[in-house]
Design an enzyme around this catalytic site. Sequence first.
Site, PDB file in Angstrom:
ATOM      1  N   ARG A  16       9.476  12.936  33.027  1.00 35.97           N
ATOM      2  CA  ARG A  16       9.355  11.500  32.750  1.00 35.97           C
ATOM      3  C   ARG A  16       9.576  11.284  31.248  1.00 35.97           C
ATOM      4  O   ARG A  16       8.855  11.847  30.425  1.00 35.97           O
ATOM      5  CB  ARG A  16       7.971  10.997  33.178  1.00 35.97           C
ATOM      6  CG  ARG A  16       7.747   9.551  32.831  1.00 35.97           C
ATOM      7  CD  ARG A  16       6.464   8.958  33.431  1.00 35.97           C
ATOM      8  NE  ARG A  16       6.414   7.573  33.015  1.00 35.97           N
ATOM      9  CZ  ARG A  16       5.481   7.037  32.233  1.00 35.97           C
ATOM     10  NH1 ARG A  16       4.446   7.751  31.827  1.00 35.97           N
ATOM     11  NH2 ARG A  16       5.569   5.773  31.871  1.00 35.97           N
ATOM     12  N   HIS A  34       8.910   1.725  27.203  1.00 36.54           N
ATOM     13  CA  HIS A  34       7.651   2.373  26.784  1.00 36.54           C
ATOM     14  C   HIS A  34       7.385   1.931  25.338  1.00 36.54           C
ATOM     15  O   HIS A  34       7.309   2.749  24.430  1.00 36.54           O
ATOM     16  CB  HIS A  34       7.762   3.891  26.921  1.00 36.54           C
ATOM     17  CG  HIS A  34       6.454   4.614  26.961  1.00 36.54           C
ATOM     18  ND1 HIS A  34       6.102   5.505  27.945  1.00 36.54           N
ATOM     19  CD2 HIS A  34       5.386   4.575  26.120  1.00 36.54           C
ATOM     20  CE1 HIS A  34       4.891   5.996  27.714  1.00 36.54           C
ATOM     21  NE2 HIS A  34       4.426   5.443  26.604  1.00 36.54           N
ATOM     22  N   GLU A  53       2.568   0.780  31.217  1.00 29.90           N
ATOM     23  CA  GLU A  53       1.285   0.174  30.853  1.00 29.90           C
ATOM     24  C   GLU A  53       1.365  -1.252  30.326  1.00 29.90           C
ATOM     25  O   GLU A  53       1.220  -1.504  29.129  1.00 29.90           O
ATOM     26  CB  GLU A  53       0.571   1.053  29.815  1.00 29.90           C
ATOM     27  CG  GLU A  53       0.251   2.428  30.343  1.00 29.90           C
ATOM     28  CD  GLU A  53      -0.645   3.226  29.400  1.00 29.90           C
ATOM     29  OE1 GLU A  53      -0.991   2.737  28.322  1.00 29.90           O
ATOM     30  OE2 GLU A  53      -0.995   4.352  29.771  1.00 29.90           O
ATOM     31  N   ASN A  70      -1.371   5.929  35.267  1.00 32.72           N
ATOM     32  CA  ASN A  70      -1.711   6.637  34.031  1.00 32.72           C
ATOM     33  C   ASN A  70      -3.225   6.655  33.960  1.00 32.72           C
ATOM     34  O   ASN A  70      -3.861   5.602  33.854  1.00 32.72           O
ATOM     35  CB  ASN A  70      -1.155   5.908  32.797  1.00 32.72           C
ATOM     36  CG  ASN A  70       0.357   5.967  32.714  1.00 32.72           C
ATOM     37  OD1 ASN A  70       1.019   6.528  33.586  1.00 32.72           O
ATOM     38  ND2 ASN A  70       0.916   5.395  31.662  1.00 32.72           N
ATOM     39  N   TYR A  91      -6.745   8.402  32.272  1.00 33.76           N
ATOM     40  CA  TYR A  91      -7.363   9.244  31.243  1.00 33.76           C
ATOM     41  C   TYR A  91      -8.879   9.351  31.371  1.00 33.76           C
ATOM     42  O   TYR A  91      -9.443  10.394  31.095  1.00 33.76           O
ATOM     43  CB  TYR A  91      -6.972   8.750  29.843  1.00 33.76           C
ATOM     44  CG  TYR A  91      -5.514   9.033  29.548  1.00 33.76           C
ATOM     45  CD1 TYR A  91      -5.120  10.267  29.065  1.00 33.76           C
ATOM     46  CD2 TYR A  91      -4.530   8.085  29.826  1.00 33.76           C
ATOM     47  CE1 TYR A  91      -3.782  10.561  28.838  1.00 33.76           C
ATOM     48  CE2 TYR A  91      -3.189   8.365  29.612  1.00 33.76           C
ATOM     49  CZ  TYR A  91      -2.815   9.607  29.114  1.00 33.76           C
ATOM     50  OH  TYR A  91      -1.498   9.896  28.911  1.00 33.76           O
ATOM     51  N   GLU A 143       0.831   9.828  34.192  1.00 34.48           N
ATOM     52  CA  GLU A 143       0.274  10.389  32.960  1.00 34.48           C
ATOM     53  C   GLU A 143      -1.158  10.819  33.210  1.00 34.48           C
ATOM     54  O   GLU A 143      -1.941  10.085  33.826  1.00 34.48           O
ATOM     55  CB  GLU A 143       0.207   9.366  31.816  1.00 34.48           C
ATOM     56  CG  GLU A 143       1.519   9.078  31.153  1.00 34.48           C
ATOM     57  CD  GLU A 143       1.385   8.091  29.989  1.00 34.48           C
ATOM     58  OE1 GLU A 143       0.320   8.022  29.340  1.00 34.48           O
ATOM     59  OE2 GLU A 143       2.366   7.377  29.758  1.00 34.48           O
TER      60      GLU A 143
HETATM   61  C1  GCO Z   1      -0.481   5.585  26.848  1.00 35.14           C
HETATM   62  C2  GCO Z   1       0.938   5.927  26.734  1.00 35.14           C
HETATM   63  C3  GCO Z   1       1.226   7.226  26.053  1.00 35.14           C
HETATM   64  C4  GCO Z   1       0.118   7.761  25.225  1.00 35.14           C
HETATM   65  C5  GCO Z   1      -0.870   8.531  26.047  1.00 35.14           C
HETATM   66  C6  GCO Z   1      -2.051   9.047  25.262  1.00 35.14           C
HETATM   67  O1  GCO Z   1      -1.028   5.702  27.908  1.00 35.14           O
HETATM   68  O2  GCO Z   1      -1.077   5.187  25.869  1.00 35.14           O
HETATM   69  O3  GCO Z   1       1.620   5.838  27.908  1.00 35.14           O
HETATM   70  O4  GCO Z   1       2.326   6.872  25.280  1.00 35.14           O
HETATM   71  O5  GCO Z   1       0.596   8.586  24.237  1.00 35.14           O
HETATM   72  O6  GCO Z   1      -1.373   7.734  27.044  1.00 35.14           O
HETATM   73  O7  GCO Z   1      -2.720   7.999  24.641  1.00 35.14           O
END
Ligand code: GCO
Length: 472
Positions: free
Chosen positions: A99, A143, A188, A314, A316, A379
């Site tokens: 990606r 992006h 995002e 995505n 985290y 992600e």
């Molecule tokens: C985001 C983006 C990425 C970042 C990653 C870490 O989610 O912010 O897609 O470009 O670098 O997530 O923060």
Amino acid sequence: MRVFYARLPCTSCRSEYVLTVADLVGGFPADFTWGAATSSYQIEGAATADGRTPSIWDVFCHTPGKTAGGDTGDVACGHYRRRREDVSLMREIGITGYRFSIAWPRVIPGPGGGVNHAGLDFYDELVDGLLAAGIEPWPTLYHWDLPQWLEDAGGWPARMITSAFAEYVDAVTSRLGDRVTRWTTLNEPWSASILAYGLGRHAPGRTEPVAALQAAHHLLLAHGVAVGVIRHNVAGARVGIAMNTQAVRAATAAPADVSAARAHDGYVNRWFFDPLHGLGYPEDMVVRYRGITPHVEPGDLDQIATPIDFVGVNYYNAAVVRAPGRPQPGAFPGLDNVEEVPQPGPRTAMNWPINPDGLGDVLWRIHQDYHPTAIAVTENGYAAEGEQVTGRQVADPQRTSFIRKHLHEVAKAISHGVPVEGYFVWSLFDNFEWAHGYRPRFGLVYVDFVTGRRTVKDSGRWYARQIASIVG
Ligand code: GCO
């Protein structure tokens, strides 16, 4: 709609996250995509090469005080020049999907819509290299590197941006659509609107809440328009969008905390997921955003809800949320009675908590509430600080553990019927982490930002072994 993500009911799973090769082989379909992700501004460098003009990120980074240490993406990983070496590295790790994103200012460098073919040549060659290496290209069309000339014309808050995006998407997909079928329209939309136009933490650094929600609307609309353009240009296209997602949990069962959690969920998740899935903007958030809601024209919501082939997740971390005792200064309008509670336990170099179970919750919730045809984890990754090359090795056991635990959640979700078709580690390389500069390192591959030298980290070797044992 539920606010909370139900925990996946799984009686067979161990509480310890010990993922063996056998677990993985059993947990993932044969055609699952094993990927890694990057984005153009974060890795390419070559900021003025072959006709590229500045993006909003070039301007933002060169504005004093906007990024840590004044770091910029001028050089980044030097991927633009090292593309062949980089594809070889991907092949070495064995990823089956890559990606990456396409830089709009390389393709349409100025007003008038003229296409810069030299800029597209780079991606053309990259795609050929990937295909020759047996890696499926998963390009993202936006992006965050909006051409500065378009920001000067009003940027995402101006409605003209949707036709400008459609022209750009037409140029890219006309050129690459004979070889690329997987397309992600946007990365995002929450970040590209709220962080960029509302909170000012990302380029273009505006702090205008009305503009932020209008930008969000135009991002979603541009996505919907782009889906049609892509399908027109690409036979057999599979189109999706990469979304911010967060698992949201109320700190306590007190009604005020439950309501704060619902608001946070509306802010980050539902404001974007609901209209994409034909539900319109969520009513409770429309009430919270009174006075700043976007202008919506007839037909917009239908356009936004154009059916897609996959939702990109995505993920985290999770947020534990409560209602604070007093209004939060600096909060986005409507969210000043919402506060994230710090979670105990280890954190990444982004100061993010580590909540693998939240990925399972998010996948399950999206499946339950929105029923997308397919989901890809576009992600997921771990940031560290101070990693070093010792000998020819980079020891990063925390990253391996992070990825393994999250993959375990993906495997569980699949076993419960959630149609997850791919997983992409963020990121293939250490790279330019936006306002945080080069300090947080997310890569499977270590990058020496002075020499450009790449070293596959232990996590990259581990990922390679997992893929090899499954894909063969
Ligand atoms: C985001 C983006 C990425 C970042 C990653 C870490 O989610 O912010 O897609 O470009 O670098 O997530 O923060």
